[in-house]
Design an enzyme around this catalytic site. Structure first.
Site, PDB file in Angstrom:
ATOM      1  N   GLU A 126       4.768 -14.838   4.498  1.00 33.30           N
ATOM      2  CA  GLU A 126       4.202 -14.597   5.832  1.00 33.30           C
ATOM      3  C   GLU A 126       3.003 -15.498   6.121  1.00 33.30           C
ATOM      4  OE1 GLU A 126       4.765 -10.957   7.438  1.00 33.30           O
ATOM      5  OE2 GLU A 126       2.997 -10.884   8.710  1.00 33.30           O
TER       6      GLU A 126
ATOM      7  N   ASP B 235       5.942  -9.881   5.111  1.00 33.83           N
ATOM      8  CA  ASP B 235       5.478  -8.504   4.908  1.00 33.83           C
ATOM      9  C   ASP B 235       6.617  -7.518   5.133  1.00 33.83           C
ATOM     10  OD1 ASP B 235       3.012  -9.477   4.370  1.00 33.83           O
ATOM     11  OD2 ASP B 235       2.122  -8.937   6.317  1.00 33.83           O
TER      12      ASP B 235
ATOM     13  N   TYR C  74      -0.244  -3.033   0.387  1.00 33.03           N
ATOM     14  CA  TYR C  74      -0.111  -3.322   1.807  1.00 33.03           C
ATOM     15  C   TYR C  74      -0.830  -2.262   2.640  1.00 33.03           C
ATOM     16  CZ  TYR C  74       2.090  -5.228   5.952  1.00 33.03           C
ATOM     17  OH  TYR C  74       2.299  -5.823   7.167  1.00 33.03           O
TER      18      TYR C  74
END
Ligand SMILES: [Zn+2]
Ligand SMILES: [Zn+2]
Length: 944
Positions: free
Chosen positions: A9, A107, A313
């Site tokens: 990403e 992600d 995350y």
């Protein structure tokens, strides 16, 4: 040769993934047009920058005022994807051509899946057959990454579709409504009024809260309490009635409260204080807010920590650790962190099962630490966030805390009082998580029936409080409850509201524009400001993810909702536009005009001019000048001057600190005070009177007629005439002073620590206030004012040329001639008259006639006798006489002529020594010529 391309990403995650997958192999970084790739063996990783393409309308919709493409037409407009990061797109496609396997490693959430799909499409466009798979992970740690790449799957197109649907709907809503409202209110450029699918209902909540606060009528109530004493300790107890609604009954209860205070009951107990549940995005933002981080900041830092492998995350709704999570392994890792002691305590006291929150989902685990960070390695702020996440993780594994509680009831003359206390017997999770306050109140031991003294009885009058404004974290919690936005977007929505000047401060408060736009929408198309429609769309997203509905179907439904809103809006366009315009004009009003009682407002003119003017212009000409907009755009603030009742003014400039002018009238008065006192006949009394008549500047006085001045200030006609005359003089002086300052600016190179106003002030001390006095100044005067010798030299020369040029021009010498004089080195009036017209003529090539005219003008200016114009014949005769002297050559006669010696008479009248200096002819020779001429003349007389 084979090549495995991994698409991450961001650049930072591409680098980290390469390092983790390479094991011991060396990772080679290469740059291509500024974009990095990381290679080892046959694998190459490349990072995107989030979205590298953007959804936009097809060409043709750019013109806001197009008749054909109205705001409403944007609802059904076709969209295209346009690359926004061209170099990354180009490199990705270049690499993809030669790849035989591409792994998307963006992600792991809706947004990440959509970014992955965008990469997928870019790859497919150049390589139809390459195998494309997807790696999903919740933390960029060695274990997670290895597992993810060993178990790749396909891209989740349903999830990406949900993301795409949201993107299209947001574009369609935002663009069509923003254009409609902005056009209706006739706003363009930087002043557009933005409307958004999530943004508008969120703003509406803030506006509603503000209205509740404004509507709130506080109610009085009374609270009764007493202070007793036990073992030398003062203890407060409160009346069990709580809030008394009327003062009389509260007063009666107080009067009945009499000693002794008898202990009627002592109740002891314990209370369990459960360990907190794991962090999801919202609870994390709330906890970070207590440490002083804004929502946007907290998310930015958390994302950084994630990409560097320190935490998992941070965008997650999950508050239950998945069964697969290796808690023991993690605790072992964290033993190497700076919080070793707390980790060991947690291991020693560990609860059997970690705590769990209410929400469980499978995409990501709750936010938890994944690696070891140090303050030196990541900086103060990031480390504070890391510590918060780490300690929260420990707290979810730590045992519950246990409180000892105590409640004591009293009786005093029939009135019941009570007090409570509590302290931790088992600190439990509080031992590792200091961010949640545990307030202990330790009471002494009481026994039933015990009698105590009453030291004080307090009857406090209080008022009910309005609801509190939303803090950022409270608002995020509320948005979550209402289903507004997602865990990834909520903090961004709030940041947008702030940057669009719809809300300000923390807690958040709507600005006037924010309120006006919200109310205009509420009154005319309330669907846009209510959370319902947005909630519906969120549930549609969920259905797309689950494959129950298609993207196109959902977009279609959203289109019809928006069309319905436009039916209402278009019918009321005029009303909406007028309403917004009228009410936002209020933003610029400062208060009443001191001169006439009209309304003073900030006026922004075309170009960069801005000033404060009166609504009754042209009848009332009262105005206050403001610096040009380059210094900042003038806005009003909420502060109001106590003396003048005017709003304060502030100049705001992007990327610069705002310049607070304060009360514009106070500022106006003080910045003109000095120049007013320069008027000789201005005294304190007169100044006060002038101000009371709203005359604050010298210009204001000089503009008026003497009759008007006499009347307004109550002066005799003569005195008024003098005042006006003096004001004009001061004005002229001010003009010259500013001319001089401008000259300095143009000729002195700006240098750090040297301000022109400082130099001007120093020069003023030495009497240098304008260009004329500067031209006459000494070198040392300038040096004393802080100008270096070299610069002073140049500055003086320039000042003389400029000033004399002005003077000569004013005297009446035309610019063309002036240029010729200057080229010849004649730059001042003095030089003019000390050179003979003949010489001037020779030096400049102009006729003696013209020169004589100029010399006459200069002489008058210098108050010197105008040299008589000498007839040609007389010059010839005089020259002949001079040449008749023995030894006097033609060249010498020229030199004499240059010094004004044109005949025998003038030669005899001259001082030999002085003439020698101007002509360069030896003085002795001159004396000799004089005596020869004398003799010659005497001889001539004798001859007669
Ligand atoms: Zn006025
Ligand atoms: Zn003021």
């Amino acid at each position: 040769m084979t090549m495995h391309l991994i698409v991450a990403e961001k650049n930072i995650s591409a680098r980290r993934i390469a390092q983790l997958l390479a094991g011991g192999q060396k990772v080679v970084e290469k740059k291509d047009a500024g974009v990095s790739t990381y290679s080892f063996g046959d694998t190459t990783t490349v990072g995107l920058r989030g979205h590298v393409v953007e959804v936009d309308f097809e060409p043709g919709y750019e013109n806001w005022r197009s008749e054909q493409y109205t705001p409403r037409s944007l609802i059904d407009a076709r969209t295209i994807k346009v690359p926004t990061e061209k170099r990354i797109v180009a490199l990705l496609q270049k690499l993809a051509r030669h790849a035989d396997r591409v792994t998307i490693a963006t992600d792991f959430d809706t947004e990440g899946e959509l970014i992955g799909k965008e990469a997928f499409e870019l790859v497919r466009a150049v390589n139809r057959n390459v195998k494309i798979d997807r790696a999903r992970f919740s933390a960029i740690t060695p274990q997670e990454i290895k597992t993810a790449f060993a178990n790749t799957t396909d891209l989740d197109f349903a999830l990406a579709s949900a993301g795409e649907a949201r993107q299209s709907i947001d574009l369609m809503w935002g663009a069509s409504l923003t254009r409609f409202i902005s056009l209706a209110a006739r706003r363009g450029g930087n002043n557009i009024l933005s409307v958004g699918r999530v943004q508008s209902p969120t703003l509406s909540m803030i506006v509603d809260r503000e209205k509740e606060i404004e509507k709130f009528v506080p109610e009085k109530y009374w609270q009764l309490g007493l202070v007793t004493e036990k073992a030398g300790e003062q203890i407060e107890a409160r009346h069990t009635n709580g809030r008394f609604k009327d003062q009389t009954s509260a007063g009666l209860a107080r009067d009945r409260t009499k000693e002794p205070l008898v202990v009627t009951e002592v109740r002891e107990g314990t209370k369990q204080d459960r360990s907190p549940s794991p962090f999801d995005t919202t609870t994390y933002i709330v906890a970070a807010a207590r440490l002083g981080f804004s929502a946007a900041n907290a998310m930015r830092i958390a994302e950084d920590l994630y990409m560097n492998g320190y935490i998992s995350y941070p965008r997650t709704d999950n508050t239950v650790y998945p069964a697969s999570m290796d808690l023991n392994g993690l605790l072992a890792t964290l033993k190497n962190s700076p919080f070793k002691k707390d980790v060991e305590w947690t291991i020693a006291h560990r609860r059997p099962e970690p705590t769990r929150g209410k929400k469980s989902s499978t995409d990501h685990p709750p936010i938890h630490p994944t690696g070891v960070a140090t303050k030196e390695g990541i900086g103060d702020d990031a480390f504070r966030v890391y510590e918060l996440v780490l300690r929260r993780f420990l707290a979810t594994l730590a045992p519950d805390a246990l409180w000892q509680t105590l409640k004591v009831n009293f009786d005093a003359g029939g009135e019941a009082y009570t007090t409570t206390g509590g302290y931790l017997i088992e600190p439990g999770w509080h031992a590792v998580y200091p961010f949640s306050e545990a307030k202990e109140t330790i009471l002494p031991v009481f026994v039933t029936g015990e009698k105590l003294p009453i030291r004080k009885v307090n009857l406090d009058e209080k008022e009910t409080m309005p609801p509190a404004r939303y803090t950022q974290s409270k608002l995020i919690q509320r948005m979550e409850e209402l289903g507004l936005g997602t865990k990834s977007t909520r903090h961004e929505v709030i940041a947008k509201l702030v940057s669009r000047k719809y809300v300000e401060g923390n807690p958040l408060r709507p600005t006037l524009v924010g309120r006006v736009v919200t109310e205009a929408l509420e009154h005319n198309a309330d669907a846009i400001t209510k959370p319902d429609m947005t909630q519906t769309i969120e549930s549609h997203m969920q259905q797309i993810k689950e494959g129950k509905r298609t993207r196109d179907d959902v977009i279609k439904e959203s289109r019809s909702m928006l069309h319905a809103a436009f039916d209402q809006l278009e019918a009321n366009e005029q009303v909406i536009g007028d309403d917004i315009r009228d009410r936002t004009a209020e933003e610029l009003n400062l208060g009443r005009c001191p001169a006439c009682g009209g309304t003073l407002a900030i006026k922004h003119m075309r170009g960069s001019t801005q000033f404060i003017g009166c609504s009754r212009y042209p009848e009332c000409t009262f105005n206050i000048g403001l610096p040009v907009t380059q210094w900042g755009w003038a806005v009003r603030t909420d502060d109001i001057c106590e003396k003048h009742h005017l709003h304060f003014v502030r100049l705001v400039r992007k990327g610069a600190r705002p310049w607070d002018i304060g009360c514009p009238l106070c500022h106006h008065i003080s910045s003109n005070a000095e120049s007013l006192t320069e008027i000789p006949s201005m005294n304190e009394t007169l100044l006060e009177k002038a101000r009371s008549r709203h005359i604050y500047t010298v210009a204001e006085i000089s503009r008026r007629t003497p009759e008007n001045i006499a009347q307004v200030l109550g002066l005799a006609p003569d005195a008024a005439q003098i005042l006006k005359y003096e004001a004009e003089g001061v004005l002229e002086k001010l003009r010259r002073r500013s001319e001089c300052r401008k000259f300095m600016r143009n000729h002195l190179i700006p240098r750090k620590g040297r301000s022109y106003s400082k130099i001007m002030a120093a020069l003023k001390e030495s009497g240098v206030t304008d260009l004329a006095s500067l031209a006459r100044a000494e070198l040392t005067t300038l040096q004393k004012a802080g100008v270096s010798e070299n610069e002073a030299h140049d500055l003086l020369a320039q000042a003389r040329v400029t000033h004399n040029g002005h003077v000569l021009k004013e005297i009446g010498i035309p610019a063309v001639s002036l240029k010729k004089y200057f080229t010849a080195g004649i730059t001042s009036p003095d030089e003019f008259v000390s050179t003979t017209p003949e010489n001037l003529s020779k030096m400049t090539g102009m006729s003696t006639g013209t020169i004589n005219r100029h010399v006459a003008l200069v002489s008058v200016h210098l108050h010197r006798p105008v040299p008589v114009k000498i007839p040609r014949a007389r010059i010839a005769k005089g020259r002949k006489e001079l040449l008749s002297i023995k030894g006097l050559t033609g060249a010498m006669a020229e030199k004499f002529a240059g010094a004004g010696i044109i005949d025998g008479d003038s030669l005899l009248a001259a001082d030999a020594q002085q003439l020698s200096t101007t002509t360069g002819i030896d003085a002795e020779k001159i004396r000799n010529y004089q005596s020869l001429l004398q003799k010659k003349r005497e001889n001539a007389v004798i001859r007669i």
